[in-house]
Design a protein around this motif. Structure first.
Motif, short mmCIF file in Angstrom:
data_model
loop_
_atom_site.label_atom_id
_atom_site.label_comp_id
_atom_site.label_asym_id
_atom_site.label_seq_id
_atom_site.Cartn_x
_atom_site.Cartn_y
_atom_site.Cartn_z
N VAL A 141 0.85 -1.20 0.00
CA VAL A 141 0.00 0.00 0.00
C VAL A 141 0.88 1.24 0.00
O VAL A 141 2.01 1.23 0.51
CB VAL A 141 -0.94 0.01 1.22
CG1 VAL A 141 -1.83 -1.22 1.22
CG2 VAL A 141 -0.15 0.12 2.52
N PRO A 142 0.40 2.37 -0.56
CA PRO A 142 1.15 3.62 -0.49
C PRO A 142 1.27 4.07 0.98
O PRO A 142 0.27 4.09 1.70
CB PRO A 142 0.31 4.60 -1.31
CG PRO A 142 -0.59 3.75 -2.16
CD PRO A 142 -0.84 2.51 -1.36
N LEU A 143 2.48 4.43 1.40
CA LEU A 143 2.71 4.77 2.80
C LEU A 143 3.45 6.10 2.91
O LEU A 143 4.54 6.26 2.36
CB LEU A 143 3.54 3.67 3.48
CG LEU A 143 3.97 3.96 4.93
CD1 LEU A 143 2.76 4.04 5.86
CD2 LEU A 143 4.96 2.90 5.41
N ALA A 144 2.85 7.03 3.62
CA ALA A 144 3.50 8.30 3.98
C ALA A 144 3.90 8.23 5.44
O ALA A 144 3.13 7.76 6.28
CB ALA A 144 2.57 9.48 3.73
N VAL A 145 5.09 8.70 5.75
CA VAL A 145 5.62 8.66 7.11
C VAL A 145 6.07 10.07 7.51
O VAL A 145 6.71 10.77 6.72
CB VAL A 145 6.81 7.68 7.22
CG1 VAL A 145 7.47 7.77 8.59
CG2 VAL A 145 6.33 6.26 6.96
N CYS A 146 5.71 10.47 8.71
CA CYS A 146 6.18 11.72 9.29
C CYS A 146 6.98 11.39 10.54
O CYS A 146 6.44 10.80 11.48
CB CYS A 146 5.00 12.63 9.64
SG CYS A 146 5.48 14.18 10.46
N VAL A 147 8.26 11.75 10.55
CA VAL A 147 9.14 11.51 11.69
C VAL A 147 9.45 12.86 12.34
O VAL A 147 9.99 13.75 11.69
CB VAL A 147 10.44 10.81 11.28
CG1 VAL A 147 11.36 10.64 12.49
CG2 VAL A 147 10.16 9.47 10.63
N TRP A 155 11.23 2.83 9.80
CA TRP A 155 10.09 3.60 9.29
C TRP A 155 10.46 4.34 8.01
O TRP A 155 9.65 4.40 7.08
CB TRP A 155 9.59 4.56 10.36
CG TRP A 155 8.86 3.86 11.46
CD1 TRP A 155 9.33 3.51 12.69
CD2 TRP A 155 7.52 3.38 11.40
NE1 TRP A 155 8.37 2.85 13.40
CE2 TRP A 155 7.25 2.76 12.64
CE3 TRP A 155 6.51 3.42 10.43
CZ2 TRP A 155 6.01 2.19 12.93
CZ3 TRP A 155 5.28 2.86 10.71
CH2 TRP A 155 5.04 2.25 11.94
N LEU A 156 11.66 4.90 7.97
CA LEU A 156 12.08 5.58 6.75
C LEU A 156 12.23 4.58 5.60
O LEU A 156 11.87 4.87 4.45
CB LEU A 156 13.40 6.31 6.99
CG LEU A 156 13.35 7.44 8.03
CD1 LEU A 156 14.75 8.01 8.26
CD2 LEU A 156 12.39 8.54 7.60
N ALA A 157 12.75 3.41 5.91
CA ALA A 157 12.89 2.38 4.88
C ALA A 157 11.53 1.94 4.34
O ALA A 157 11.39 1.65 3.15
CB ALA A 157 13.65 1.18 5.44
N ALA A 158 10.54 1.88 5.20
CA ALA A 158 9.21 1.40 4.80
C ALA A 158 8.44 2.42 3.98
O ALA A 158 7.52 2.07 3.24
CB ALA A 158 8.41 1.04 6.05
N ALA A 159 8.81 3.70 4.07
CA ALA A 159 8.01 4.77 3.49
C ALA A 159 8.15 4.85 1.97
O ALA A 159 9.22 4.60 1.41
CB ALA A 159 8.43 6.11 4.10
N ASP A 160 7.05 5.21 1.31
CA ASP A 160 7.12 5.67 -0.07
C ASP A 160 7.48 7.16 -0.10
O ASP A 160 8.19 7.61 -0.99
CB ASP A 160 5.78 5.46 -0.78
CG ASP A 160 5.47 4.00 -0.98
OD1 ASP A 160 6.23 3.32 -1.70
OD2 ASP A 160 4.48 3.51 -0.40
N LEU A 161 6.96 7.91 0.87
CA LEU A 161 7.14 9.35 0.93
C LEU A 161 7.29 9.75 2.40
O LEU A 161 6.56 9.25 3.26
CB LEU A 161 5.92 10.06 0.33
CG LEU A 161 5.90 11.58 0.38
CD1 LEU A 161 6.93 12.16 -0.59
CD2 LEU A 161 4.50 12.11 0.03
N VAL A 162 8.23 10.66 2.68
CA VAL A 162 8.40 11.20 4.04
C VAL A 162 7.94 12.66 4.02
O VAL A 162 8.39 13.45 3.18
CB VAL A 162 9.86 11.08 4.50
CG1 VAL A 162 10.05 11.76 5.86
CG2 VAL A 162 10.26 9.60 4.59
#
Length: 390
Positions: A193-199, A264-271
């Motif tokens: 699935v498309p995944l956006a991550v905010c760290v 989490w960064l590795a898993a992301a499509d977009l940060v």
């Protein structure tokens, strides 16, 4: 050379900058001390990097305890007898400059201006202080040209230097598709699935509330998309309540504070980092070092950390949920383009933001401001002698 870093806060990007500097300066043969409050990660990580850590109890904001904090810091500086004092962020900048008043060569690094974080009379008072206290810093070190320009425009007169933030490009290594799938499996995330991550620290500065306001429009356009907020902070409870009010809260995951954000960064499509203000945030640099594209608020440091010519679609006006939603959905809809932009971002960070180069530049800055001092006997200005030894 003996270097004394003073820092409050003890978590987040500021703490990581202090630890990276301490590690690099120890490797260069310097004697490095770090004075900071206990709690958080800074004390333990600075000690692991080889620094001597000194306990400096201090709150994050000015208040009735500030005079006592200044007095304690004065004792620490007198006992440490540093060649250079490096003050990180507004609170350490306040206490350190009051304690020393220029008697030790001092570098003040704001890590984003304090007057940008508040409004009304408090902002005016904070600005008056920064204008006055600049006389007690040999150099004001900014992490972006925009941060320096904002300080100049605000009427702060200083010896300005700009050294952009950096990250350890070996530690934040790029990942391929197999590593991304492995990271998602380890975190319990869907694989495709498309995944956006905010760290980032969960606080008003980082703008996670703006991100959550934008998310329903993204989810409407991309029903399979997911969002993860990684970090802890004072707004955790309020943000959790906002997530529960979303049409489909299961699509948003509050991951909490983590020791290592790399999975989490590795898993992301977009940060994504929709900050309201910054100096130059570290999380986007870490993401780009791992080959992930970023979407940032157009605040100080954001343009300068991006690859030249790659800013279209990567910057959004601060506090604009509608535009943020549009650009997020555009990016998440094209995973191939995300991978391509991520590869370009990795090359840029390796070339311009490797932390080893940052440490070299900071050490060169110290040598420049100490050149008239180091030839003579080592001393600590006119700070009155106080009891106590390290």
């Amino acid at each position: 050379m003996t270097i004394l870093h003073i820092s409050q806060p003890v978590d987040g990007g500021v703490a990581r900058v202090v630890v990276d500097l301490a590690r690099g300066q120890r490797e260069a043969g310097c004697r490095v001390l770090v004075a900071c409050p206990q709690g958080g990660r800074l004390a333990a990580e600075a000690a692991a990097a080889g620094a001597l850590v000194l306990d400096w109890p201090a709150g994050r904001s000015p208040g009735p305890a500030t005079p006592a904090e200044v007095w304690r810091l004065r004792r620490i500086v007198r006992a440490a007898a540093p060649d250079v004092l490096h003050l990180h962020s507004a609170k350490a900048g306040l206490a350190g400059r009051l304690a020393v008043r220029g008697a030790v060569p001092t570098v003040f690094q704001p890590h984003a201006w304090s007057f940008a974080a508040v409004e009304g009379p408090l902002a005016a008072a904070t600005l008056r202080w920064e204008r006055f206290a600049a006389r007690w810093a040999r150099t004001v070190l900014c992490v972006s040209e925009q941060e320096r320009a904002d300080g100049e425009a605000a009427g702060i007169a200083a010896d300005w230097r700009v050294i952009p933030n950096g990250v350890d490009v070996r530690h934040y290594a790029p990942v391929d598709a197999a590593a991304r799938r492995a990271a998602r499996m380890s975190l319990g995330l869907e694989l495709d699935v498309p995944l956006a991550v905010c760290v980032g620290r969960l606080c008003r500065q980082k703008g996670q509330d703006v991100l959550l306001a934008a998310w329903p429009a993204v989810a409407e356009r991309l029903p399979a998309a997911r969002l993860a907020l990684v970090g802890g902070g004072p707004d955790a409870t309020d943000l959790a309540a906002r997530v529960r009010e979303l049409p489909d809260p299961a699509r948003v995951r509050l991951a909490g504070d983590v020791t290592d954000p790399r999975p989490w960064l590795a898993a992301a499509d977009l940060v994504v980092l929709p900050s309201r203000w910054e100096g130059m945030a570290l999380a986007p640099l870490e993401a780009m070092a791992m080959g992930r594209p970023v979407l940032l608020s157009d605040v100080p440091g954001a343009r300068e950390c991006l690859p030249p010519g790659r800013r279209e679609g990567a910057l959004v006006p601060p506090e604009n949920p509608a535009e943020l939603a549009r650009l997020m959905a555009d990016a998440l809809a094209d995973s191939i383009e995300c991978d391509r932009l991520g590869a370009v971002a990795r090359e840029h960070v390796v070339e311009r933001h490797d932390v080893s180069g940052v440490v070299e530049q900071v050490n060169a800055l110290y040598r420049t401001i100490l050149r008239p001092v180091l030839g003579g006997p080592r001393r600590v200005g006119r700070i009155a002698r106080v009891p106590g030894r390290l």
